[in-house]
Design a protein around this motif. Structure first.
Motif, PDB file in Angstrom:
ATOM      1  N   ARG A   1     -17.196 -27.727   4.657  1.00 15.02           N
ATOM      2  CA  ARG A   1     -17.130 -28.131   6.060  1.00 15.02           C
ATOM      3  C   ARG A   1     -18.300 -27.522   6.828  1.00 15.02           C
ATOM      4  O   ARG A   1     -18.637 -26.350   6.628  1.00 15.02           O
ATOM      5  CB  ARG A   1     -15.815 -27.659   6.695  1.00 15.02           C
ATOM      6  N   PRO A   2     -18.917 -28.290   7.763  1.00 19.66           N
ATOM      7  CA  PRO A   2     -19.971 -27.708   8.601  1.00 19.66           C
ATOM      8  C   PRO A   2     -19.422 -26.577   9.457  1.00 19.66           C
ATOM      9  O   PRO A   2     -18.313 -26.675   9.999  1.00 19.66           O
ATOM     10  CB  PRO A   2     -20.425 -28.886   9.473  1.00 19.66           C
ATOM     11  N   VAL A   3     -20.195 -25.503   9.567  1.00 15.62           N
ATOM     12  CA  VAL A   3     -19.771 -24.360  10.377  1.00 15.62           C
ATOM     13  C   VAL A   3     -20.829 -23.949  11.394  1.00 15.62           C
ATOM     14  O   VAL A   3     -20.572 -23.091  12.250  1.00 15.62           O
ATOM     15  CB  VAL A   3     -19.422 -23.144   9.475  1.00 15.62           C
ATOM     16  N   SER A   4     -22.030 -24.549  11.322  1.00 21.29           N
ATOM     17  CA  SER A   4     -23.094 -24.228  12.273  1.00 21.29           C
ATOM     18  C   SER A   4     -24.145 -25.325  12.178  1.00 21.29           C
ATOM     19  O   SER A   4     -24.257 -25.985  11.135  1.00 21.29           O
ATOM     20  CB  SER A   4     -23.716 -22.862  11.932  1.00 21.29           C
ATOM     21  N   PHE A   5     -24.887 -25.533  13.276  1.00 26.82           N
ATOM     22  CA  PHE A   5     -25.972 -26.517  13.199  1.00 26.82           C
ATOM     23  C   PHE A   5     -27.195 -26.035  13.950  1.00 26.82           C
ATOM     24  O   PHE A   5     -27.119 -25.183  14.841  1.00 26.82           O
ATOM     25  CB  PHE A   5     -25.517 -27.891  13.715  1.00 26.82           C
ATOM     26  N   ALA A   6     -28.352 -26.593  13.562  1.00 28.05           N
ATOM     27  CA  ALA A   6     -29.630 -26.293  14.221  1.00 28.05           C
ATOM     28  C   ALA A   6     -30.519 -27.518  14.143  1.00 28.05           C
ATOM     29  O   ALA A   6     -30.508 -28.246  13.139  1.00 28.05           O
ATOM     30  CB  ALA A   6     -30.321 -25.101  13.553  1.00 28.05           C
ATOM     31  N   ARG A  52     -18.217 -17.609  14.181  1.00 24.85           N
ATOM     32  CA  ARG A  52     -19.282 -16.656  14.474  1.00 24.85           C
ATOM     33  C   ARG A  52     -19.085 -15.330  13.722  1.00 24.85           C
ATOM     34  O   ARG A  52     -18.030 -15.051  13.187  1.00 24.85           O
ATOM     35  CB  ARG A  52     -19.359 -16.422  15.987  1.00 24.85           C
ATOM     36  N   ARG A  53     -20.183 -14.555  13.711  1.00 27.11           N
ATOM     37  CA  ARG A  53     -20.235 -13.239  13.062  1.00 27.11           C
ATOM     38  C   ARG A  53     -20.076 -13.338  11.549  1.00 27.11           C
ATOM     39  O   ARG A  53     -19.601 -12.407  10.893  1.00 27.11           O
ATOM     40  CB  ARG A  53     -19.193 -12.287  13.661  1.00 27.11           C
ATOM     41  N   ASN A  54     -20.504 -14.479  10.997  1.00 26.23           N
ATOM     42  CA  ASN A  54     -20.523 -14.656   9.541  1.00 26.23           C
ATOM     43  C   ASN A  54     -21.927 -14.892   8.999  1.00 26.23           C
ATOM     44  O   ASN A  54     -22.093 -15.123   7.804  1.00 26.23           O
ATOM     45  CB  ASN A  54     -19.630 -15.840   9.139  1.00 26.23           C
ATOM     46  N   GLY A  55     -22.934 -14.877   9.885  1.00 22.20           N
ATOM     47  CA  GLY A  55     -24.311 -15.088   9.440  1.00 22.20           C
ATOM     48  C   GLY A  55     -24.718 -16.531   9.313  1.00 22.20           C
ATOM     49  O   GLY A  55     -25.821 -16.835   8.833  1.00 22.20           O
ATOM     50  N   TYR A  56     -23.866 -17.456   9.790  1.00 29.87           N
ATOM     51  CA  TYR A  56     -24.169 -18.870   9.606  1.00 29.87           C
ATOM     52  C   TYR A  56     -25.370 -19.319  10.450  1.00 29.87           C
ATOM     53  O   TYR A  56     -26.193 -20.122   9.994  1.00 29.87           O
ATOM     54  CB  TYR A  56     -22.949 -19.730   9.962  1.00 29.87           C
ATOM     55  N   ALA A  57     -25.472 -18.822  11.689  1.00 28.71           N
ATOM     56  CA  ALA A  57     -26.577 -19.246  12.553  1.00 28.71           C
ATOM     57  C   ALA A  57     -27.914 -18.840  11.955  1.00 28.71           C
ATOM     58  O   ALA A  57     -28.866 -19.636  11.916  1.00 28.71           O
ATOM     59  CB  ALA A  57     -26.413 -18.655  13.953  1.00 28.71           C
TER      60      ALA A  57
END
Length: 284
Positions: A201-206, A228-233
């Motif tokens: 599943r998507p958890v972050s985007f850029a 957040r706070r999982n390093g995904y960004a």
């Protein structure tokens, strides 16, 4: 000192195109906005026609300053000397313009706002304080978070519309009449948005803008609160940055909000280094 102001994108590019391309970092916003106007038409950002300007210290001198405006958004200064910023306030005031804000490199935008205050009595107030960064050798997160990087695709459409709307609200970005669906559709079609996927599943985007004048800019970047706070960004920005380099970008750039120390720290760890401080000033 001379500002030339026009409603013609072609005239702007003919006069200032070399200057824009010669300084792609400081002119990153103008390059991407002009490209979007070329792709989507002059009403891409609103019903009112845009305007463009370039500054020469003398009529026979090379261009040494630029701005554009796509109403209802405020004027955006590109690489522009401080004196030219003040002179632009004079030029727009002489045209009878009513402005609610100005944005751009901090020194020139402040000079504009200070002159505008003297001309109109408006009290400048900082809306956002940003820093422009340039990638200086990518250092991906180590260890990387669980998951994988990939291009956004049509199956992500509804989720990305939701996330873009949440990003705009959270960031306090002025987006009159935001058509999130149209933006998402276009970015997916041009392969300029990316996701980090965890457990399928998507958890972050850029985003990573199309390469223009050897430059690509990362943004927007959004991770919903529950992820957040999982390093995904950091991971998705690293992937988007590598994608931009692979697409031919010699300059990969991004803006951060100086009020967010976490994002500033994350991007510096990835290899981003400061270029200049930028500002959005309300002119109330």
């Amino acid at each position: 000192m001379t500002w030339t102001i026009t409603a013609s994108l072609d005239e702007f590019r003919a006069a200032a195109g070399e200057y824009l391309a010669a300084h792609p970092a400081e002119n990153t916003a103008l390059l991407t906005i002009a490209d979007r106007l070329e792709r989507n038409g002059l009403n891409a950002f609103g019903a009112q026609p845009p305007r463009f300007g370039w500054w020469r210290p003398r009529p026979d001198a090379p261009v040494d300053g630029v701005f554009l405006q796509t109403p209802p958004y405020p004027p955006r200064l590109g690489r522009t000397p401080v004196g030219a910023g003040a002179a632009l306030a004079d030029a727009l005031h002489a045209r009878g313009e009513a402005l609610a804000a100005v944005s751009g490199g901090k020194a020139a935008a402040l000079a504009f706002a200070e002159r505008w205050q003297r001309l109109t009595g408006a009290e400048p107030a900082v809306r956002t304080d940003e820093r422009l960064y340039r990638l200086d050798g990518l250092t991906p997160p180590s260890p990387a978070p669980e998951g994988r990087f990939r291009l956004a695709r049509s199956a992500d459409r509804e989720l990305l519309i939701e996330w873009l709307t949440a990003f705009v609200a959270e960031a306090g970005v002025m987006e009159p009449d935001l058509d999130a669906a149209a933006i998402v559709d276009q970015r997916i079609a041009e392969r300029s948005w990316h996701v980090w996927e965890s457990a399928g599943r998507p958890v972050s985007f850029a985003g990573a803008s199309p390469v223009i004048a050897g430059m690509s800019r990362i943004g927007p970047v959004y991770t919903p609160p529950e992820h957040r706070r999982n390093g995904y960004a950091g991971a998705v920005v690293a992937g988007a940055s590598a994608h931009a380099v692979a697409e031919g970008a010699g300059e990969v750039l991004l803006y951060t909000d100086l009020a967010n120390p976490t994002s500033n720290s994350v991007y510096q760890k990835l290899g981003y280094r400061p270029v200049e401080d930028c500002i959005v000033l309300d002119l109330n």
